[in-house]
Motif scaffolding. Sequence first.
Motif, short mmCIF file in Angstrom:
data_model
loop_
_atom_site.label_atom_id
_atom_site.label_comp_id
_atom_site.label_asym_id
_atom_site.label_seq_id
_atom_site.Cartn_x
_atom_site.Cartn_y
_atom_site.Cartn_z
N ASP A 73 0.82 -1.21 0.00
CA ASP A 73 0.00 0.00 0.00
C ASP A 73 0.86 1.27 0.00
OD1 ASP A 73 -2.54 -1.45 0.24
OD2 ASP A 73 -1.84 -1.96 2.24
N ARG A 74 0.19 2.40 -0.21
CA ARG A 74 0.87 3.69 -0.23
C ARG A 74 0.14 4.66 0.70
NH1 ARG A 74 3.31 0.51 -2.76
NH2 ARG A 74 4.57 0.79 -4.65
N LEU A 75 0.92 5.49 1.40
CA LEU A 75 0.38 6.55 2.24
C LEU A 75 0.99 7.87 1.77
CD1 LEU A 75 0.77 4.84 5.75
CD2 LEU A 75 -1.31 4.96 4.35
N LEU A 76 0.37 8.96 2.18
CA LEU A 76 0.85 10.31 1.82
C LEU A 76 1.01 10.46 0.31
CD1 LEU A 76 3.45 11.15 4.63
CD2 LEU A 76 1.06 11.85 4.46
N ASP A 77 -0.02 10.02 -0.40
CA ASP A 77 -0.03 10.17 -1.86
C ASP A 77 1.19 9.54 -2.52
OD1 ASP A 77 -1.53 11.00 -4.03
OD2 ASP A 77 -0.47 12.91 -4.23
N GLY A 78 1.62 8.39 -1.97
CA GLY A 78 2.71 7.63 -2.56
C GLY A 78 4.07 7.88 -1.96
N ARG A 79 4.19 8.82 -1.04
CA ARG A 79 5.49 9.10 -0.43
C ARG A 79 5.98 7.94 0.44
NH1 ARG A 79 2.64 13.86 -0.37
NH2 ARG A 79 3.69 15.77 -1.06
N VAL A 80 5.03 7.20 1.01
CA VAL A 80 5.37 6.08 1.90
C VAL A 80 4.82 4.79 1.31
CG1 VAL A 80 4.96 5.05 4.18
CG2 VAL A 80 5.44 7.51 3.98
N ARG A 81 5.70 3.79 1.20
CA ARG A 81 5.29 2.45 0.79
C ARG A 81 5.15 1.61 2.05
NH1 ARG A 81 8.61 -1.74 -3.23
NH2 ARG A 81 6.84 -3.15 -3.61
N LEU A 82 4.01 0.94 2.18
CA LEU A 82 3.75 0.20 3.41
C LEU A 82 3.23 -1.20 3.10
CD1 LEU A 82 3.68 0.70 6.58
CD2 LEU A 82 1.20 0.86 6.29
N PHE A 83 4.03 -2.22 3.44
CA PHE A 83 3.56 -3.59 3.44
C PHE A 83 2.85 -3.81 4.77
CE2 PHE A 83 7.26 -3.84 0.57
CZ PHE A 83 6.67 -4.46 -0.53
N GLN A 84 1.67 -4.40 4.72
CA GLN A 84 0.92 -4.65 5.95
C GLN A 84 0.04 -5.88 5.78
OE1 GLN A 84 -1.78 -1.44 6.96
NE2 GLN A 84 -2.10 -0.89 4.83
N PRO A 85 -0.39 -6.49 6.89
CA PRO A 85 -1.21 -7.70 6.80
C PRO A 85 -2.52 -7.43 6.09
CG PRO A 85 -0.33 -7.43 9.02
CD PRO A 85 -0.05 -6.16 8.29
N GLN A 86 -2.92 -8.36 5.27
CA GLN A 86 -4.20 -8.22 4.56
C GLN A 86 -5.37 -8.35 5.52
OE1 GLN A 86 -4.98 -10.05 0.54
NE2 GLN A 86 -6.25 -11.43 1.76
#
Length: 255
Positions: A12-25
């Motif tokens: 996933d992405r946060l801050l309009d793509g500034r942060v890439r975040l893998f997280q549990p589905q």
Amino acid sequence: MPTEFPFTLTDDRLLDGRVRLFQPQDGYRAAVDPVLLAAAVHAGPGESVLDLGCGAGAAALCLMARIGGVRVTGLEIQPDMVRLARMNAQANAAADFTVVEGSIAAPPPGLGPFDHVMTNPPYGAAGRGTPPPVAGKAVAHVEGESDLRAWIKAAAKLLKPKGSLTLIHRADRLDEILAALSGRGLGAIHILPLWPKAGRSAGRVVVSARKGSKAPLEVLPGLVLHGDNGAYSRAAEAILRGAGALSCSGSQGGA
């Protein structure tokens, strides 16, 4: 996509793509709360920040995307989430994000003190309601061995003099938050309501305090998250997509 975890990950992405975040589905998933928490921390380059209960690292990475040169340490009790937060640090080239495994009830020796502590404690009080069936989500959503008072006590102990504590929580537990802050040497308490829409009751609050300050408590104008059409307000968009700061001293209203 990485596969060495006992759960399926999303990318996933946060801050309009500034942060890439893998997280549990299917476990705890970062939404707007960690982004708002990070936006409320007014740290400066070179300062140290503790993310107490960092999970996958969403708040820490959003803070680092907004403020260059800040040094963040994450404390997390779940071993799989520690590994995931470290992976997310690498995915975002966040060399100054260090993740430590440990409990807030007994933090690792030598941890801190910090210029700032930010935290998003579990929203559910122990013994109230039915915990989520997914274990990782239950740990993130419902208090375990440490209740809200213990979270705030740990945060206060890990702060430097004049350091700031910032937390986001449910508005209906504000009385418990204020009671837990009492007697910890924390002043300049600011309460910032987060309204889902104008005219609605606040669902969340951001609370900040400063160690050693004797300044009085203030209730701030707050932030309206959505307009009447359900879309994010301009003020919320500026924070959630534009990486803006969430002011703890001025108005954030407006649709």
